[in-house]
Design an enzyme around this catalytic site. Structure first.
Site, short mmCIF file in Angstrom:
data_model
loop_
_atom_site.label_atom_id
_atom_site.label_comp_id
_atom_site.label_asym_id
_atom_site.label_seq_id
_atom_site.Cartn_x
_atom_site.Cartn_y
_atom_site.Cartn_z
N ARG A 187 0.89 -1.23 0.08
CA ARG A 187 0.02 -0.01 -0.11
C ARG A 187 0.99 1.24 -0.15
NH1 ARG A 187 -0.47 4.75 2.72
NH2 ARG A 187 -0.40 3.52 4.90
N ASP A 188 1.50 1.65 1.10
CA ASP A 188 2.23 3.02 1.24
C ASP A 188 3.70 2.66 0.39
OD1 ASP A 188 3.47 5.19 2.10
OD2 ASP A 188 3.05 4.69 4.19
N HIS B 177 8.67 7.17 8.23
CA HIS B 177 9.00 7.19 7.24
C HIS B 177 10.47 7.78 7.28
CE1 HIS B 177 5.75 6.94 4.19
NE2 HIS B 177 5.27 7.14 5.41
N CYS C 96 3.57 9.38 0.66
CA CYS C 96 2.35 9.95 0.10
C CYS C 96 2.38 11.09 -0.75
CB CYS C 96 1.68 10.51 1.60
SG CYS C 96 0.20 11.28 1.46
N ASN D 200 9.07 4.51 3.50
CA ASN D 200 9.01 4.15 4.68
C ASN D 200 10.32 3.39 5.43
OD1 ASN D 200 5.95 3.63 3.58
ND2 ASN D 200 5.89 3.69 5.77
P1 HMG Z 1 -13.59 13.74 -2.48
O1 HMG Z 1 -13.52 14.09 -3.92
O2 HMG Z 1 -13.80 14.92 -1.34
O3 HMG Z 1 -14.94 12.75 -2.49
O4 HMG Z 1 -12.60 12.85 -2.20
P2 HMG Z 1 -16.51 13.01 -2.18
O5 HMG Z 1 -16.93 12.30 -1.10
O6 HMG Z 1 -16.86 14.53 -2.41
O7 HMG Z 1 -17.03 12.37 -3.61
C1 HMG Z 1 -16.49 12.70 -4.87
C2 HMG Z 1 -16.76 11.46 -5.98
O8 HMG Z 1 -15.66 10.69 -5.46
C3 HMG Z 1 -18.04 10.89 -6.14
O9 HMG Z 1 -18.30 10.23 -7.12
C4 HMG Z 1 -17.81 9.71 -5.11
O10 HMG Z 1 -18.66 8.51 -5.35
C5 HMG Z 1 -16.41 9.28 -5.29
P3 HMG Z 1 -19.27 11.15 -8.28
O11 HMG Z 1 -20.56 10.98 -7.54
O12 HMG Z 1 -18.61 12.26 -8.39
O13 HMG Z 1 -18.96 9.96 -9.48
N1 HMG Z 1 -15.85 8.76 -3.93
C6 HMG Z 1 -15.08 7.28 -3.89
N2 HMG Z 1 -14.81 6.59 -5.07
C7 HMG Z 1 -14.10 5.56 -4.83
N3 HMG Z 1 -13.68 5.27 -3.64
C8 HMG Z 1 -13.96 6.16 -2.64
C9 HMG Z 1 -14.57 7.22 -2.68
N4 HMG Z 1 -14.99 8.23 -2.19
C10 HMG Z 1 -15.76 9.11 -2.92
N5 HMG Z 1 -13.42 5.73 -1.40
C11 HMG Z 1 -11.34 11.09 -0.98
C12 HMG Z 1 -12.36 12.36 -0.72
C13 HMG Z 1 -10.95 10.91 0.39
C14 HMG Z 1 -12.35 10.12 -1.66
C15 HMG Z 1 -10.07 11.64 -1.70
O14 HMG Z 1 -9.51 12.66 -1.31
C16 HMG Z 1 -9.04 10.35 -1.94
O15 HMG Z 1 -9.42 9.42 -2.35
N6 HMG Z 1 -7.99 10.66 -1.35
C17 HMG Z 1 -6.72 9.75 -1.60
C18 HMG Z 1 -5.94 9.86 0.13
C19 HMG Z 1 -4.97 8.88 -0.15
O16 HMG Z 1 -5.07 7.71 -0.43
N7 HMG Z 1 -3.82 9.29 0.42
C20 HMG Z 1 -2.71 8.28 0.45
C21 HMG Z 1 -2.87 7.42 1.79
S1 HMG Z 1 -2.78 8.47 3.50
C22 HMG Z 1 -0.95 8.06 3.71
O17 HMG Z 1 -0.13 7.80 3.00
C23 HMG Z 1 -0.32 8.43 4.93
C24 HMG Z 1 -0.13 6.92 6.01
O18 HMG Z 1 0.68 6.15 5.30
C25 HMG Z 1 0.49 7.44 7.25
C26 HMG Z 1 1.76 8.28 7.19
O19 HMG Z 1 2.61 8.21 6.70
O20 HMG Z 1 1.44 9.57 7.58
C27 HMG Z 1 -1.37 6.40 6.01
MG MG Z 2 2.82 6.55 5.45
#
Ligand code: HMG
Ligand code: MG
Length: 308
Positions: free
Chosen positions: A16-17, A210, A241, A250
């Site tokens: 994933r990450d 990380h 990210c 990481n």
């Molecule tokens: P948004 O655009 O604000 O969502 O995105 P929305 O609720 O306004 O919906 C807009 C459209 O997206 C709609 O579709 C929803 O159905 C669809 P439409 O009606 O326009 O056709 N939608 C989705 N589709 C598929 N799967 C979903 C989903 N949700 C809504 N889950 C959202 C908000 C959170 C979805 C978006 O911003 C997003 O996907 N962001 C990605 C975030 C991400 O993956 N970041 C990396 C991981 S975090 C990380 O790496 C940190 C970590 O490792 C710890 C660390 O190191 O700190 C964990």
């Molecule tokens: Mg991370």
């Protein structure tokens, strides 16, 4: 000599990450072979994908296909990130048994990452966590930017404490205290995790580090001294990210396992097998990987990168 735990749980986040920030698409069968080798290496907790919007993280658009093809692992728990109810619906449908919700201790990062403030995200997660538990899933929580936010700078430990407590109160069984930017140093871990441990049992906390500045293993050592016994890591040291500019991979799982082995702390995981797993990703990306042990065993220019 400080008192260290006898055993450490590793949460492998490589699929994933490790992959989410890679622009070259990694084919689903390659991801499955990577996961199969991670299981062979002895890992029991593997975060395999995310049910986020594929527009934002195209590399993980095959989440359903990955979950459907997961190898049977003896006692292996596979998990996936979910950012909202829609993500949870997709996760439940896929059959995954553990999910993780993710927010942060700073609003600007959270806005860029999931398009909500921290408070809004907690309001979104409350029903996600309770529905997941009702459906028989277990739930983890992440708090990103626990030390330094890429947009706001230093983060106050009391803010980390408030978000962590709210996630635990919702019913998540563990919170991964995350150094998203990899900027934390041992004194940061001592301060912030020490603060969290005043009222929260150590087994409810994990460290997700990380390694941007090369301080991740030093930070693990402080975590161990504080009684933390769950650490996240990524085979090969990949990761990052897309919404945290400047952050790199990481902590590499093989570097973590090497250190813990030498310290007499059991992990149940084999360094050579981890390197073997990381080879799959090196082959798909066509480049050497950052982990010290991958480079030690494969050569710094990545002799194995073309051989998978
Ligand atoms: P948004 O655009 O604000 O969502 O995105 P929305 O609720 O306004 O919906 C807009 C459209 O997206 C709609 O579709 C929803 O159905 C669809 P439409 O009606 O326009 O056709 N939608 C989705 N589709 C598929 N799967 C979903 C989903 N949700 C809504 N889950 C959202 C908000 C959170 C979805 C978006 O911003 C997003 O996907 N962001 C990605 C975030 C991400 O993956 N970041 C990396 C991981 S975090 C990380 O790496 C940190 C970590 O490792 C710890 C660390 O190191 O700190 C964990
Ligand atoms: Mg991370």
């Amino acid at each position: 000599m400080p008192r260290y735990p006898d055993r450490v749980q590793i949460v492998e986040v490589g699929p994933r990450d490790g992959l989410q920030n890679e622009t070259l698409p990694v084919p689903t069968p390659v991801k499955i072979e990577f996961i199969r080798r991670l299981v062979s290496a002895g890992l029991k907790q593997i975060e395999v994908t995310s049910f986020v919007h594929p527009k934002f993280v195209p590399q993980l658009a095959d989440a359903v296909e990955v979950i459907a093809a997961l190898p049977e692992g003896d006692g292996v728990c596979y998990s996936s990130l979910v950012p909202n109810e829609k993500g949870l619906d997709r996760a439940i449908e896929s059959g995954v048994k553990r999910v993780a919700v993710f927010t942060a201790a700073s609003d600007t990062f959270t806005q860029k990452n999931i398009r909500m403030t921290v408070d809004e995200s907690l309001d979104v997660f409350a029903p996600v966590v309770s529905r997941a538990i009702d459906a028989g899933l277990t739930v983890r929580g992440y708090v990103s930017t626990c030390f330094v936010c890429p947009y706001e700078g230093d983060v106050d430990k009391t803010r980390v404490g408030t978000v962590t407590k709210r996630l635990l109160a919702m019913g998540v069984d563990q919170v991964a205290i995350s150094d998203t930017t990899g900027a934390a140093v041992p004194t940061d871990i001592f301060e912030t995790v020490g603060h969290l441990l005043d009222g929260t049992p150590a087994e409810k906390l994990a460290l997700h580090l990380h390694d941007t500045y090369g301080t991740a293993l030093a930070n693990v050592l402080v975590g161990l001294e504080l009684g933390i016994s769950t650490f996240d890591a990524s085979a090969g040291g990949l990761g990052g990210c897309p919404f945290a500019p400047g952050a790199s991979g990481n902590l590499a799982t093989e570097d973590l396992v090497y250190m813990l082995d030498r310290m007499g702390i059991e992990t149940g995981v084999e360094v050579a097998e981890l390197v073997n797993a990381a080879d799959v990703v090196a082959g798909a990306l066509g480049r050497a990987l950052p982990s010290r042990n991958w480079q030690r065993l494969r050569g710094s220019c990545g002799d194995a990168a073309g051989s998978v």
